[in-house]
Structure formats: C-alpha cells, structure tokens
Motif scaffolding. Sequence first.
Motif, mmCIF file in Angstrom:
data_model
loop_
_atom_site.group_PDB
_atom_site.id
_atom_site.type_symbol
_atom_site.label_atom_id
_atom_site.label_comp_id
_atom_site.label_asym_id
_atom_site.label_seq_id
_atom_site.Cartn_x
_atom_site.Cartn_y
_atom_site.Cartn_z
ATOM 1 N N ASP A 39 -72.410 -49.727 18.160
ATOM 2 C CA ASP A 39 -71.199 -49.502 16.733
ATOM 3 C C ASP A 39 -70.895 -48.151 16.320
ATOM 4 N N VAL A 42 -68.455 -45.999 18.993
ATOM 5 C CA VAL A 42 -67.366 -46.682 18.609
ATOM 6 C C VAL A 42 -66.153 -46.491 17.873
ATOM 7 N N GLU A 46 -61.213 -46.429 16.337
ATOM 8 C CA GLU A 46 -61.438 -48.669 16.968
ATOM 9 C C GLU A 46 -61.357 -48.985 15.709
ATOM 10 N N ARG A 47 -62.808 -48.426 14.579
ATOM 11 C CA ARG A 47 -62.998 -49.330 13.644
ATOM 12 C C ARG A 47 -62.286 -49.294 12.551
ATOM 13 N N GLU A 48 -61.501 -48.510 12.256
ATOM 14 C CA GLU A 48 -60.191 -48.544 11.338
ATOM 15 C C GLU A 48 -59.455 -49.326 11.799
ATOM 16 N N ARG A 49 -58.846 -50.258 13.128
ATOM 17 C CA ARG A 49 -57.387 -51.157 13.901
ATOM 18 C C ARG A 49 -58.936 -52.487 13.881
ATOM 19 N N ARG A 50 -60.615 -52.581 13.763
ATOM 20 C CA ARG A 50 -60.809 -53.583 13.604
ATOM 21 C C ARG A 50 -61.519 -53.665 12.410
ATOM 22 N N ALA A 51 -61.084 -53.553 11.712
ATOM 23 C CA ALA A 51 -60.836 -53.810 9.991
ATOM 24 C C ALA A 51 -59.705 -54.168 9.592
ATOM 25 N N GLU A 53 -57.341 -55.064 11.687
ATOM 26 C CA GLU A 53 -56.953 -56.500 12.350
ATOM 27 C C GLU A 53 -57.687 -58.119 11.571
ATOM 28 N N ALA A 54 -59.464 -57.716 10.991
ATOM 29 C CA ALA A 54 -59.606 -58.697 10.172
ATOM 30 C C ALA A 54 -58.612 -58.807 9.108
ATOM 31 N N ARG A 57 -56.081 -61.254 9.239
ATOM 32 C CA ARG A 57 -56.887 -62.100 9.811
ATOM 33 C C ARG A 57 -56.218 -63.390 7.988
#
Length: 121
Positions: A39, A42, A46-51, A53-54, A57
């Motif tokens: 983790d 990363v 990428e962490r910001e992108r995942r956050a 996206e979450a 959703r």
Amino acid sequence: MREALHNDARAQEHQAKKGLEISWVIVHHRKTFRGMEIDEMVSKVERERRALEAAERDLQERREKLVELEREEAQRELDRCLKKVGSEQALELLRLAIKVKPKAAVAALRDMADAKGQTAS
C-alpha cells in the motif's frame, strides 16, 4: 510410570500446538506487514484516484437511495389521498381529468380551491 509418560506426551502435544499458534501469528503479521508495504508503494496519485472512485460509488448509491425514498414518499402520499377521497371517487376524478386534459382539470380544481379558501376567510 505410564501416567508420567502420558502426562509427558500430553505436555509435548500442548507445546506443539502452542508453537503452531505462535508460528501462525508470526506469518499473519508478516502478511499484514507486506500488505502495508505494498500500500505504501502505491503513489499518492493512485491512492487519491481510488479514494475518488470510492466516493463516486458512494454518491451514486446515495442518489439511488434518494430516488427510492422519493418514490416511497410519493406512494405514501397517494395512499393517504386515496384513503381520504375513496377509491370510487378517485377513479372518477381521474377519468374526468383524462377527458378534459389533466392540466386543465388541475387548473380548474386549483381555481375552485383558491376561491373557496378566499370566501372562507
């Protein structure tokens, strides 16, 4: 003598189980630590992108829930009105509204309600 051997065997078995438990905990901690290392590797982007996206959703789920709540509220209001007016009269009102076009029927009923409200005052 037999009892001493039996107790000794039981102690060895207990010690072996304890050793397995300790080994499992160590392996578990290593896997957890390795997962943390991955983790950390990363990138921040990428962490910001995942956050993001979450969060998107979650927002979509909340919008869907809001639509469902609005639909339920409208159904409750319709049920409440039907209970006050009665099924037969509600059907007759709807049929007449269809004959004279719904917008015209609603406008005429509003005018009648406004006139009644002004005379009552």
